[in-house]
Design an enzyme around this catalytic site. Structure first.
Site, PDB file in Angstrom:
ATOM      1  N   CYS A 200       0.094   3.732   2.792  1.00 39.06           N
ATOM      2  CA  CYS A 200       0.583   3.181   4.062  1.00 39.06           C
ATOM      3  C   CYS A 200       2.077   3.467   4.220  1.00 39.06           C
ATOM      4  O   CYS A 200       2.535   3.849   5.306  1.00 39.06           O
ATOM      5  CB  CYS A 200       0.361   1.675   4.123  1.00 39.06           C
ATOM      6  SG  CYS A 200      -1.365   1.154   4.085  1.00 39.06           S
TER       7      CYS A 200
ATOM      8  N   CYS B  97       0.830  -1.205   0.000  1.00 41.84           N
ATOM      9  CA  CYS B  97       0.000   0.000   0.000  1.00 41.84           C
ATOM     10  C   CYS B  97       0.871   1.265   0.000  1.00 41.84           C
ATOM     11  O   CYS B  97       1.569   1.537   0.981  1.00 41.84           O
ATOM     12  CB  CYS B  97      -0.913  -0.039   1.228  1.00 41.84           C
ATOM     13  SG  CYS B  97      -1.785   1.497   1.569  1.00 41.84           S
TER      14      CYS B  97
END
Length: 145
Positions: A68, A65
């Site tokens: 993230c 991600c």
């Protein structure tokens, strides 16, 4: 005040007047506060969020991600700044399917603030440091911290 050791999971009691000191685990002698988020898995998640007297902010994330990865340094920085006001933990959703499913993680990163094992507030999406700090303070206000 009770704190769960990030290394061995032992419950440690620290007098209120010493809560801003580093502290070390009575069992394994590791630091209770080292300025880094604790990595949690399915096996140790419940004990860590339920047995800390401080609120616990959990970052649900995944290695693939992009947002993230962008938020990781911001989260770590907040941990260094606020480590004596709340505990910080990270949960890799790729390795913790049971915990991720239990909390219905549909979008990552997702931040959940827990107090005494209960969810207090939740936020999906990455934030820059000033907005993250503002959200944390608002969430802490909900529990009277």
């Amino acid at each position: 005040m009770h704190y769960t050791c990030p290394s061995c999971g032992a419950i440690n009691r620290i007098p209120a007047e010493r809560t801003h000191q580093p502290g070390q685990c009575g069992r394994c002698k590791q630091a209770l506060f080292d300025g880094t988020p604790v990595d949690l898995g399915d096996a140790d998640f419940e004990r860590f969020i339920a047995k800390n007297d401080l609120p616990v902010l959990v970052d649900f994330w995944a290695s693939w991600c992009g947002p993230c990865q962008a938020m990781a340094p911001v989260f770590s920085s907040m941990c260094q700044q606020l480590q004596h006001q709340l505990r910080f933990a990270k949960v890799n959703t790729e390795h913790t399917p049971a915990t991720s499913q239990r909390f219905a993680i549909r979008s990552i990163p997702t931040l959940i603030l827990f107090h005494q094992g209960r969810e207090v507030d939740r936020l999906a999406g990455a934030l820059p440091a000033p907005q993250l700090q503002q959200w944390i303070q608002q969430a802490l206000n909900k529990i009277g911290q």
